[in-house]
Every structure is written in structure tokens, then in C-alpha cells.
Design a protein around this motif. Structure first.
Motif, PDB file in Angstrom:
ATOM      1  N   VAL A 193       0.852  -1.185   0.000  1.00  0.00           N
ATOM      2  CA  VAL A 193       0.000   0.000   0.000  1.00  0.00           C
ATOM      3  C   VAL A 193       0.888   1.235   0.000  1.00  0.00           C
ATOM      4  CG1 VAL A 193      -1.721   1.298   1.317  1.00  0.00           C
ATOM      5  CG2 VAL A 193      -1.831  -1.214   1.230  1.00  0.00           C
ATOM      6  N   SER A 194       0.575   2.199  -0.828  1.00  0.00           N
ATOM      7  CA  SER A 194       1.393   3.405  -0.896  1.00  0.00           C
ATOM      8  C   SER A 194       1.274   4.195   0.397  1.00  0.00           C
ATOM      9  CB  SER A 194       0.963   4.275  -2.074  1.00  0.00           C
ATOM     10  OG  SER A 194      -0.298   4.877  -1.800  1.00  0.00           O
ATOM     11  N   LEU A 195       2.307   4.965   0.653  1.00  0.00           N
ATOM     12  CA  LEU A 195       2.301   5.798   1.863  1.00  0.00           C
ATOM     13  C   LEU A 195       1.104   6.734   1.841  1.00  0.00           C
ATOM     14  CD1 LEU A 195       5.380   7.594   3.405  1.00  0.00           C
ATOM     15  CD2 LEU A 195       3.183   8.734   3.211  1.00  0.00           C
ATOM     16  N   ALA A 196       0.862   7.379   0.705  1.00  0.00           N
ATOM     17  CA  ALA A 196      -0.247   8.334   0.602  1.00  0.00           C
ATOM     18  C   ALA A 196      -1.585   7.662   0.884  1.00  0.00           C
ATOM     19  CB  ALA A 196      -0.262   8.982  -0.776  1.00  0.00           C
ATOM     20  N   ALA A 197      -1.785   6.468   0.346  1.00  0.00           N
ATOM     21  CA  ALA A 197      -3.038   5.755   0.563  1.00  0.00           C
ATOM     22  C   ALA A 197      -3.177   5.327   2.022  1.00  0.00           C
ATOM     23  CB  ALA A 197      -3.119   4.539  -0.354  1.00  0.00           C
ATOM     24  N   TYR A 198      -2.058   4.913   2.601  1.00  0.00           N
ATOM     25  CA  TYR A 198      -2.112   4.432   3.986  1.00  0.00           C
ATOM     26  C   TYR A 198      -2.499   5.549   4.947  1.00  0.00           C
ATOM     27  CZ  TYR A 198      -0.927   2.270   8.376  1.00  0.00           C
ATOM     28  OH  TYR A 198      -0.999   1.781   9.660  1.00  0.00           O
ATOM     29  N   VAL A 199      -1.832   6.703   4.855  1.00  0.00           N
ATOM     30  CA  VAL A 199      -2.134   7.775   5.805  1.00  0.00           C
ATOM     31  C   VAL A 199      -3.535   8.332   5.555  1.00  0.00           C
ATOM     32  CG1 VAL A 199       0.283   8.351   6.200  1.00  0.00           C
ATOM     33  CG2 VAL A 199      -0.987   9.522   4.368  1.00  0.00           C
ATOM     34  N   HIS A 200      -3.990   8.268   4.313  1.00  0.00           N
ATOM     35  CA  HIS A 200      -5.359   8.717   4.023  1.00  0.00           C
ATOM     36  C   HIS A 200      -6.378   7.846   4.749  1.00  0.00           C
ATOM     37  CE1 HIS A 200      -9.166   8.879   1.739  1.00  0.00           C
ATOM     38  NE2 HIS A 200      -8.863  10.161   1.578  1.00  0.00           N
TER      39      HIS A 200
END
Length: 310
Positions: A12-19
Motif C-alpha cells: 500500500v502506498s504511503l499516501a493511501a495508507y495515511v489517508h
């Protein structure tokens, strides 16, 4: 704070995870799971924002009070969130502030952004963790919120927090007694003294000392016990000659079926004894006090008129 991605979801991409995770994360946590390149890329795209030095969150969650509190915990690891933000975390009924306050031990010098105010204090021995954020105790948070507020806002802040039941007035008084310096101490002690003489709620204190204060209400008695046949009832505010009972209650504490049933039974018993009952809630007293005054004064005048003039 939530755990970072496991091996199974490491793709999972960092951006997707923190979102998908409304929390604050340290730089070390993010780089350990992803990379500096992904961190920098997420920052450039605007998906990730820097809240404090080496502390980040998704842009969509950056203003959430829990995320704000977690960010402060990660940044000032020996500090505790206090003031209005801690109060909001204790009770969502209280508004989140624009400025967050944190207390740190003496000697901890922090270069804070504009939205954080750092206060050096002595050893931080007591704490709590509402919604997972390390905070001062509710009574300390309320006392600090009083300290930091503009003088014109202090009383309302105190009343609102006590009404939300984040702590009791007795706890605030004990906390204030331990504090060497409290801005506005004289006024704080005056208000807490109003509770000490028998007031049962912040709403009654506001009504008695801020709303029904002019000469039209000098004949009213407060917290009066009445005999109603075999039962007794305590009137918040009573005009004996007009046989008028004024009650101060809010939906928050009088909204259950049992509460409503008890109130109806009490009003019927009062009516059977010749008393008229009028009820005011929090919004009535706080947002339209003049209307409350005029209604009560008009009712008293009408009930004191001779029958021939009615």
C-alpha cells in the motif's frame, strides 16, 4: 496511534495508507516502512503534510483534534496536551480550539509553530489519555484553559466545561488551591464559591448570578424544599406569593424516558398544590437571557394580579 502497515499490506502506498488512517506519524516511522523518496513524493503531491518537526499526517486529517493531539505527543514526548484541546478530547461537546497548548517540564525548550503554545512547568506527575492522547488531568486542563483565555471568555469556558461534566467544580477548586499562580484567581474563586453554597449545576449558577439579577427577581428564593402531600420537591427558583417554580434543566441530563416521566410527575404534583412550573434549558439561559427574564417577570405580574383584574 494506529500501527503501521504489516508485511501483508506493505505494498500500500504511503499516501493511501495515511489517508485511510487518521493519525499522526513520525518521520522515522514512515521511512522505516516506506522510504524517504515516498515521503518526499507524498509531501510534494499534497497528500501528506508536516504538522510539526518530523511529524506528519494526511492532509485530509491534519486538522482533526485527535491527530493534532497525537502530533504534539510525538513532538513533545515529555509534554502533555492541556487547555481547550484537552477539554475537547475529554468531551466532544466542547469546541476544538484554534490554538493548542502543551505543558513541558522546565528546561524543555521547543521551537513551536504558531498554532502551538508551549508552557514550561514543573514535573508532570498526573495525566490521562482521552481518545489516546496524553493530556493533563481534566481539572488541570480546565484551569489552564481559564489561564490562557481572554478574561471576557473565562466564565463561559468554565461553565461549558462543567456542564459537559469533564470534571467537577470541587476538582477545579482543589487544583487551583495547588497552583501558585492563576490569572484571574479572584474571579475564579468567586464563581466556584457560588457552587459551594448549594448550587446544583452550572446552569443554575448562570441563572442566579447572571440572568435573574435585577430587582424584579429579589423576591425569589433558590433551592427551596416544598412539601407536596407525601412527597417533597426542591424548587430551583421559587416565588412564594406567585406560587411560581422555575426549573433549570437541559436536554443532556433530562432526556431519558425516566427523566421525562419524573419531570412530568413532579410538575403534576406541583400543579395539584397550586404551583405553576416553568422550565428553562441551557440554550435559553445562555443565548436568550433577556427573553427568560421577561417571561418570568410577566408570569409573576399576571399571577399576582387580583382575580377581578385577570
Amino acid at each position: 496511534m494506529s500501527k503501521l502497515a504489516t508485511r501483508r499490506d506493505a505494498t500500500v502506498s504511503l499516501a493511501a495508507y495515511v489517508h485511510d488512517n487518521p493519525h499522526a506519524f513520525s518521520r522515522a516511522q514512515l521511512i522505516a516502512r516506506w522510504s524517504r523518496h515516498q515521503l518526499d513524493s507524498s509531501l510534494r503531491s499534497g497528500a501528506l503534510v508536516r504538522l510539526l518537526p518530523d511529524v506528519y499526517a494526511a492532509a485530509t486529517h491534519a486538522s482533526h483534534p485527535v491527530v493534532t493531539g497525537e502530533a504534539i505527543n510525538l513532538w513533545a514526548q515529555r509534554g502533555l496536551v492541556t487547555g481547550a484541546l484537552a477539554l475537547h478530547l475529554c468531551s466532544a461537546d466542547l469546541p476544538p480550539p484554534a490554538i493548542a497548548h502543551v505543558v513541558v517540564p522546565n528546561g524543555d525548550r521547543m521551537n513551536a509553530p504558531r498554532w502551538v503554545k508551549v508552557h514550561q512547568t514543573g514535573p508532570l506527575q498526573q495525566s490521562c489519555a482521552p481518545r489516546g492522547v496524553a493530556c493533563t488531568t481534566p481539572e488541570r486542563a480546565l484551569l489552564d484553559a481559564w489561564r490562557y483565555a481572554a478574561p471576557r471568555d473565562r466564565r463561559n469556558l468554565l461553565y461549558e466545561a462543567l456542564w459537559a461534566r469533564v470534571c467537577s467544580w470541587r476538582q477545579v477548586r482543589r487544583e487551583a488551591a495547588r497552583a501558585p499562580r492563576v490569572a484571574g484567581r479572584r474571579d475564579l474563586e468567586r464563581v466556584l464559591g457560588w457552587f459551594a453554597v448549594g448550587a446544583t449545576s452550572p446552569l443554575e449558577v448562570r441563572a442566579r448570578h447572571e440572568t435573574f439579577t435585577d430587582r424584579r427577581f429579589h423576591d425569589f428564593e433558590w433551592q427551596v424544599e416544598l412539601r407536596l402531600g407525601r412527597r417533597r420537591a426542591t424548587a430551583d427558583m421559587l416565588h412564594r406569593r406567585a406560587m411560581l417554580v422555575v426549573e433549570f434543566d437541559g436536554d443532556r441530563y433530562h432526556s431519558s424516558p425516566k427523566d421525562r416521566s419524573d419531570d412530568r410527575n413532579r410538575d403534576v404534583d406541583l400543579a395539584a398544590a397550586g404551583y405553576l412550573t416553568v422550565r428553562f434549558g441551557w440554550d435559553d439561559i445562555v443565548r436568550r437571557p433577556e427573553w427568560c427574564r421577561e417571561r418570568v417577570a410577566t408570569i409573576v405580574e399576571a399571577r399576582l394580579q387580583p382575580a377581578s383584574r385577570r
